[in-house]
Design an enzyme around this catalytic site. Structure first.
Site, PDB file in Angstrom:
ATOM      1  N   THR A 140       0.816  -1.202   0.000  1.00 54.32           N
ATOM      2  CA  THR A 140       0.000   0.000   0.000  1.00 54.32           C
ATOM      3  C   THR A 140       0.856   1.260   0.000  1.00 54.32           C
ATOM      4  O   THR A 140       2.007   1.241   0.460  1.00 54.32           O
ATOM      5  CB  THR A 140      -0.910   0.006   1.248  1.00 54.32           C
ATOM      6  OG1 THR A 140      -1.574   1.269   1.355  1.00 54.32           O
ATOM      7  CG2 THR A 140      -0.098  -0.195   2.522  1.00 54.32           C
ATOM      8  N   ASP A 141       0.272   2.366  -0.450  1.00 50.66           N
ATOM      9  CA  ASP A 141       0.963   3.649  -0.383  1.00 50.66           C
ATOM     10  C   ASP A 141       1.032   4.182   1.047  1.00 50.66           C
ATOM     11  O   ASP A 141       1.813   5.101   1.344  1.00 50.66           O
ATOM     12  CB  ASP A 141       0.286   4.682  -1.292  1.00 50.66           C
ATOM     13  CG  ASP A 141      -1.192   4.907  -0.987  1.00 50.66           C
ATOM     14  OD1 ASP A 141      -1.729   4.292  -0.045  1.00 50.66           O
ATOM     15  OD2 ASP A 141      -1.835   5.692  -1.718  1.00 50.66           O
ATOM     16  N   GLU A 142       0.246   3.600   1.951  1.00 51.35           N
ATOM     17  CA  GLU A 142       0.173   4.137   3.307  1.00 51.35           C
ATOM     18  C   GLU A 142       1.453   3.928   4.112  1.00 51.35           C
ATOM     19  O   GLU A 142       1.650   4.573   5.148  1.00 51.35           O
ATOM     20  CB  GLU A 142      -1.026   3.547   4.042  1.00 51.35           C
ATOM     21  CG  GLU A 142      -2.344   3.929   3.382  1.00 51.35           C
ATOM     22  CD  GLU A 142      -3.561   3.620   4.243  1.00 51.35           C
ATOM     23  OE1 GLU A 142      -3.441   3.687   5.482  1.00 51.35           O
ATOM     24  OE2 GLU A 142      -4.621   3.334   3.667  1.00 51.35           O
ATOM     25  N   TYR A 166      -1.994  -0.430  10.977  1.00 53.17           N
ATOM     26  CA  TYR A 166      -2.127  -1.113   9.692  1.00 53.17           C
ATOM     27  C   TYR A 166      -0.930  -0.824   8.797  1.00 53.17           C
ATOM     28  O   TYR A 166      -0.289  -1.731   8.265  1.00 53.17           O
ATOM     29  CB  TYR A 166      -3.410  -0.684   8.981  1.00 53.17           C
ATOM     30  CG  TYR A 166      -3.378  -0.925   7.488  1.00 53.17           C
ATOM     31  CD1 TYR A 166      -3.287  -2.222   6.983  1.00 53.17           C
ATOM     32  CD2 TYR A 166      -3.417   0.140   6.577  1.00 53.17           C
ATOM     33  CE1 TYR A 166      -3.235  -2.451   5.606  1.00 53.17           C
ATOM     34  CE2 TYR A 166      -3.368  -0.085   5.217  1.00 53.17           C
ATOM     35  CZ  TYR A 166      -3.275  -1.373   4.733  1.00 53.17           C
ATOM     36  OH  TYR A 166      -3.217  -1.602   3.390  1.00 53.17           O
ATOM     37  N   LYS A 170       2.081  -3.420   7.368  1.00 52.52           N
ATOM     38  CA  LYS A 170       2.414  -3.630   5.951  1.00 52.52           C
ATOM     39  C   LYS A 170       3.873  -3.262   5.684  1.00 52.52           C
ATOM     40  O   LYS A 170       4.556  -3.915   4.885  1.00 52.52           O
ATOM     41  CB  LYS A 170       1.479  -2.808   5.070  1.00 52.52           C
ATOM     42  CG  LYS A 170       0.043  -3.316   5.019  1.00 52.52           C
ATOM     43  CD  LYS A 170      -0.048  -4.712   4.418  1.00 52.52           C
ATOM     44  CE  LYS A 170       0.229  -4.704   2.923  1.00 52.52           C
ATOM     45  NZ  LYS A 170       0.002  -6.055   2.316  1.00 52.52           N
TER      46      LYS A 170
END
Length: 360
Positions: A140-142, A166, A170
């Protein structure tokens, strides 16, 4: 370019992005010789998402955990797997704030156990089979954290700065995958994608929740003042990008996948209201915009995510097909036409009144 799709193990294949990937490769191609879906069927994994896929000859569903190394090893060996596409993850930011434990167990420990099983399988393969094998880790970009309004989109290799449990989980799994690639020469690749939307997305996420609330005349809750910005990509465009990475990507590389369709959460919901006004006008004649409400912001809410997808466009020739407006229209249509799918989720105990369950 690898000439054929081969034999693939798809983790989390009954979830949102995983199931869309399976439908894409079987209906648009290149059709895999065999695809095995491994999914534990947690709350967001739905076996009905796999309806319409081929029978056991070409596609097999197995209910199980990615952390079950004996099971994963057996599936790899028995199916002579040539590629692993790792979708399985706990993905909801708000749930990670409520409890980080499931995210650590699945995204960190589970991903490491899967990686270890795949690595042990790979290193025992004959040389030609080792050269064909790929492990694609979908991230993810997060993990990069928030960027400012005037900053350029994040490029591959940028430092990590996760804000939520979260995103941290990741990030940890990403590091393990890259460590195995560097230390052991394991042919792994990592992708970072912006916010997905489209068919089969569990309705705790922002866009499906808004769509279902729209047509039931319920409030459309937006965190804070709605100024937080995201880049939105239609799920099939993301899946096409993953297909290109799996078939043509270079082991050890990272690829960013984004559409460039950035907007604020407020602008996104307003666009959904405009489309709903056109597709299904309210009996009162009033706009759905009247349903927009603002709720207390969540802790650590990142202001903006955006990734630079220039690398995958240049090197693999991928680009998104759907504009944000067209993708949203298709998504609204899918939820209107699949009311039974939504009803099954409601019967299974999903409390859509939990206004905190929003991904922003």
């Amino acid at each position: 370019m690898r000439e054929r799709a081969g034999r693939w193990l798809i983790t989390g294949g009954a979830g949102f992005i995983g199931s869309n990937f399976l439908h894409l490769i079987f209906h648009e191609g290149p059709r895999p010789e065999r695809a095995v879906t491994l999914d534990k069927l947690a709350y967001a994994g739905r076996k009905e998402n796999l309806a319409g896929l081929p029978d056991e000859g070409a596609h097999q569903f197995v209910q199980g955990e990615i952390g079950d190394q004996p099971l994963v090893g057996r599936l790899l060996r028995e199916n002579r797997v040539e590629g692993v596409i790792h979708f399985a993850a706990e993905t909801h930011v708000d749930r990670s704030i409520e409890s980080a434990q499931p995210f650590v167990e699945t995204n960190v420990v589970g991903s490491w156990r899967l990686l270890e099983a795949a690595w042990n399988y790979w290193r025992e393969l004959p040389r030609e089979a080792r050269e064909r094998f790929r492990f694609l880790h979908v991230s993810t970009d997060e993990v990069y954290g928030s960027i400012g309004l005037e900053e350029e989109p994040t490029r591959e290799g940028a430092p990590y700065d996760p804000s939520s449990p979260y995103a941290a989980s990741k990030a940890a799994s990403d590091h393990f995958v890259r460590a195995y690639a560097k230390t052991f020469g394991f042919p792994a690749m990592v992708t970072h994608c912006s916010n997905n939307y489209g068919p089969r997305q569990f309705p705790e996420k922002m866009i499906p929740l808004m769509i279902l609330n729209l047509f039931e005349g319920k409030p459309l809750p937006i965190y804070g003042d709605g100024s937080n910005r995201r880049d939105w990509i239609y799920v099939e465009d993301h899946c096409r990008a993953l297909r290109e990475v799996l078939l043509r990507g270079k082991p050890g590389e990272t690829y960013h996948i984004g559409s460039g369709s950035g907007c604020s959460n407020r602008e996104l919901v307003e666009q959904l209201c405009v489309l709903a006004d056109e597709i299904r006008p309210r009996a009162s004649g009033r706009s759905y915009r009247d349903l927009i409400t603002y709720v207390t912001d969540r802790p650590g809410h990142d202001f903006r995510y955006a990734v630079d997808s220039g690398k995958i466009r240049r090197e693999l020739g991928w680009k998104p097909r759907e504009t944000l407006e067209d993708g949203l229209r298709k998504t609204i249509d899918w939820y209107r036409e699949n009311g039974e799918w939504c009803e099954r989720i409601r019967r299974d105990g999903f409390a859509r009144e939990r206004l905190g369950l929003l991904r922003g």
